[in-house]
Design an enzyme around this catalytic site. Structure first.
Site: not given
Ligand code: URA
Length: 261
Positions: A106
């Protein structure tokens, strides 16, 4: 290795187009085994010849594998629609035309992200059948509860009813709100949604390993390193999760605590 044309060799391994390569050769900027070459259709042996463009040696391997320690604020995409792309963090000397992030973190997440131009390897890594384990360290809003261990291992059901594969989770020693989690899949916002389903909230998340490839201590946020073939093979190894937590808890928890966003 079979011989290939010089312009093809350079074009596959750099950002230069065939016409730019022609111009550079005409300007005397291309060396083949130390000699200026103005012809770009000559044959080269990628294994034994040394090719230099504008003073930089062109690597012989066809594909590029880069490990980025992703900082917050960058998107794991080749596009810049929702923010600056992680590709902008790849130093010019490492860039090739077809680079893309093999996996997703993310925008606010940190840590290990593989960037490559090898579509076949990316497919092997990202295929739902590959089940490459990924380990994350998270900083939670509320204290870790030991009941999470069994709940995660039995397979969390997310708020929208989607079932997760069994996952391992452990608290980080001597801390109330830090935990390691190991997943074998990658659903959208999965770690955040898994903790939401046990009524906690992930404040910070950092991916610390991809298979047996651990984010190296010397790689600061925003930095990239080129991977060797053996590092790439490590992606397909499965570390022992408890050994991993014991070995790396001090190191990664210090990074997360010191990284005040
Ligand atoms: N899970 C999440 O919630 N965010 C990420 O960036 C990676 C795995």
């Amino acid at each position: 290795m079979p011989q290939i044309r010089l312009d093809k060799f350079i074009s596959e391994r750099t950002e230069y187009s065939r016409s730019q390569i022609k111009q550079l050769a005409a300007a005397g900027k291309i060396l083949l085994n130390g000699q200026i070459t103005r012809k770009t259709d000559v044959k080269t042996d990628p294994e034994s010849d040394t090719v230099e463009v504008c003073g930089e040696v062109v690597r012989s391997e066809k594909y590029r594998y880069i490990l980025l320690n992703k900082p917050a604020g960058y998107v794991s995409s080749t596009e810049e629609k929702d923010g600056p792309s992680v590709l902008g963090l790849v130093p010019p000397g490492m860039r090739t035309k077809g680079l893309f992030p093999a996996g997703r973190l993310d925008k606010d997440s940190l840590g290990a992200l593989l960037i490559t131009d090898d579509g076949e390897l990316a497919h092997r890594i990202l295929s739902p059948r590959s089940h490459i384990p990924k380990i994350y360290i998270v900083k939670l809003d509320r204290p870790f509860e030991n009941n999470y261990i069994n709940k995660f291992e039995s397979g969390i059901v997310l708020a929208d009813g989607e079932a997760c594969l069994p996952a391992l989770v452990r608290p980080v020693e001597n801390s109330e709100k830090l935990a390691f989690i190991q997943l074998h899949e990658g659903k959208y916002h999965q770690v955040k949604r898994m903790f939401a389903s046990v009524e906690n909230h992930v404040e910070q998340l950092m991916r610390v390993s991809l298979g047996g490839l651990v984010l190296p201590e010397k790689l600061a946020f925003g930095e990239c390193m080129g991977l060797l073939h053996k590092d790439v093979e490590n992606l397909f190894e499965t570390p022992d999760f408890d050994d991993f937590c014991a070995e790396f808890s001090g190191f990664f928890s210090a990074i997360l605590i010191n990284n005040q966003l």
